[in-house]
Design an enzyme around this catalytic site. Structure first.
Site, mmCIF file in Angstrom:
data_model
loop_
_atom_site.group_PDB
_atom_site.id
_atom_site.type_symbol
_atom_site.label_atom_id
_atom_site.label_comp_id
_atom_site.label_asym_id
_atom_site.label_seq_id
_atom_site.Cartn_x
_atom_site.Cartn_y
_atom_site.Cartn_z
ATOM 1 N N GLU A 8 -10.019 0.323 -1.703
ATOM 2 C CA GLU A 8 -9.366 1.470 -1.117
ATOM 3 C C GLU A 8 -9.269 2.586 -2.606
ATOM 4 O O GLU A 8 -9.704 3.677 -2.559
ATOM 5 C CB GLU A 8 -7.749 1.276 -0.832
ATOM 6 C CG GLU A 8 -8.594 0.733 0.790
ATOM 7 C CD GLU A 8 -6.922 -0.252 1.644
ATOM 8 O OE1 GLU A 8 -5.816 0.296 0.059
ATOM 9 O OE2 GLU A 8 -6.735 -0.559 2.530
ATOM 10 N N HIS A 38 -8.202 -1.988 -6.103
ATOM 11 C CA HIS A 38 -8.503 -2.536 -5.223
ATOM 12 C C HIS A 38 -9.537 -2.154 -4.461
ATOM 13 O O HIS A 38 -9.713 -0.537 -4.395
ATOM 14 C CB HIS A 38 -7.359 -2.423 -4.144
ATOM 15 C CG HIS A 38 -6.900 -2.914 -2.827
ATOM 16 N ND1 HIS A 38 -7.412 -1.725 -1.740
ATOM 17 C CD2 HIS A 38 -6.209 -3.544 -1.869
ATOM 18 C CE1 HIS A 38 -6.930 -2.864 -0.609
ATOM 19 N NE2 HIS A 38 -6.644 -3.577 -0.882
ATOM 20 N N SER A 49 -7.035 -9.602 6.179
ATOM 21 C CA SER A 49 -6.655 -9.746 7.626
ATOM 22 C C SER A 49 -5.505 -10.906 7.411
ATOM 23 O O SER A 49 -5.851 -11.993 8.677
ATOM 24 C CB SER A 49 -6.970 -9.937 8.701
ATOM 25 O OG SER A 49 -7.765 -7.731 8.721
ATOM 26 N N GLY A 72 -7.897 -4.977 6.526
ATOM 27 C CA GLY A 72 -7.618 -3.745 7.824
ATOM 28 C C GLY A 72 -7.706 -4.712 9.784
ATOM 29 O O GLY A 72 -7.361 -3.705 10.337
ATOM 30 N N GLU A 96 -11.693 -10.431 -1.688
ATOM 31 C CA GLU A 96 -11.222 -9.071 -0.563
ATOM 32 C C GLU A 96 -12.474 -8.886 -0.074
ATOM 33 O O GLU A 96 -12.747 -8.173 0.043
ATOM 34 C CB GLU A 96 -9.741 -8.174 -0.816
ATOM 35 C CG GLU A 96 -8.879 -8.387 -1.470
ATOM 36 C CD GLU A 96 -7.652 -7.643 -0.876
ATOM 37 O OE1 GLU A 96 -7.191 -8.081 -0.341
ATOM 38 O OE2 GLU A 96 -7.470 -6.486 -1.354
ATOM 39 N N LYS A 105 0.987 -1.355 -0.034
ATOM 40 C CA LYS A 105 0.097 0.049 0.176
ATOM 41 C C LYS A 105 0.937 1.282 -0.049
ATOM 42 O O LYS A 105 2.247 1.211 -0.343
ATOM 43 C CB LYS A 105 -0.691 0.454 1.119
ATOM 44 C CG LYS A 105 -1.821 -1.287 1.108
ATOM 45 C CD LYS A 105 -3.077 -1.097 2.217
ATOM 46 C CE LYS A 105 -3.843 -2.815 2.382
ATOM 47 N NZ LYS A 105 -4.719 -2.541 3.018
#
Ligand code: PEP
Length: 250
Positions: free
Chosen positions: A96, A94, A213, A172, A166, A12
């Site tokens: 994010e 992704h 995770s 996270g 994911e 990241k």
């Protein structure tokens, strides 16, 4: 099933150049015989990390690319340039980027095509948010993301696409999902591929991996699943000790 899982580290925007080079140096000599290992540093660290890992068994990927090969696109990075610098993989879509950069399935679709054209192997992320899960639309969301990203993408015999499931709410969080749920979800994703590609192409060109995770305690729960080809690791890929533990356990 006899398989060699892939372990992909997503660094990241969490490591600067010096930190990335240091981590790459520490990872370089880790024995990784029965796994494929990929690390994805930030753009500015790519060149140094690729140099550092040149004679190792670890491959390097980027965290994004643009959907055009060149032109007036200030700030964007061409997949061709990434290939030129020596990257082999690229993470696309992704959560994010979908959240903070407004990345859509259509953008992801164009990026996948460009990545493949440039000779990069795409790692396409799909996943539902907690709200989507709560309202019962998880499978619908995953099928939409998979189909919109991949339908009509031309795939050569030697090209591969990794799909990383994911769950957004797990990234996270420190708590991976139940592997049985990952296995069932991977089946949903694979089924949606069968709807848009011949079965021979699904079998030869697609791999499905889990991300969210994962750490050394859980990696085997996922890599041992019959329909799971590896893991995408964020937080636990940021130190040599924790990433080494994951690689060795896998
Ligand atoms: C990720 O962001 O791709 C990821 C898997 O992160 P983490 O392992 O930290 O949940």
């Amino acid at each position: 099933m006899d398989k060699k899982p892939i372990i992909i580290g997503n660094w990241k925007m969490k490591l600067g150049i010096a930190e990335s080079l240091e981590l790459a140096k520490q990872l370089k000599h880790i024995p990784a015989k029965n796994v494929d290992v990929v690390v994805c540093p930030s753009f500015v660290s790519l060149s140094g990390v690729i140099d550092t890992l040149r004679h190792s068994s670890i491959s390097v990927g980027a965290q994004d690319c643009f959907w055009e090969s060149e032109g007036a696109f200030t700030g964007e990075t061409s997949a061709a340039y990434l290939r030129e610098i020596g990257a082999s993989y690229v993470i696309l879509g992704h959560s994010e980027r979908r959240k903070y950069l407004g990345e859509t399935d259509e953008m992801v679709h164009k990026k996948i095509k460009m990545a493949l054209t440039a000779g990069l192997t795409p790692i396409v992320c799909v996943g539902e948010t907690f709200e989507q899960r709560q309202e019962g639309s998880k499978d619908y969301v995953l099928i939409q993301q998979t189909v919109k990203a991949l339908e009509g993408v031309p795939l050569g015999a030697d090209q591969r696409v990794f799909i990383a499931y994911e769950p957004v709410w797990v990234i996270g969080s420190g708590q991976a999902i139940d592997p049985a749920e990952a296995a069932a979800t991977h089946q949903v994703i694979r089924q949606s591929l069968f709807d848009i590609f011949p079965s021979s192409v699904v079998k030869s060109s697609f791999s499905i991996i889990y991300g969210g995770s994962v750490d050394a305690n859980t990696v085997n729960d996922f890599t041992s699943l019959e329909n799971t080809d590896g893991v995408l690791v964020g937080g636990a890929s940021l130190t040599a000790d924790s990433f080494r533990d994951i690689i060795q356990k896998a």
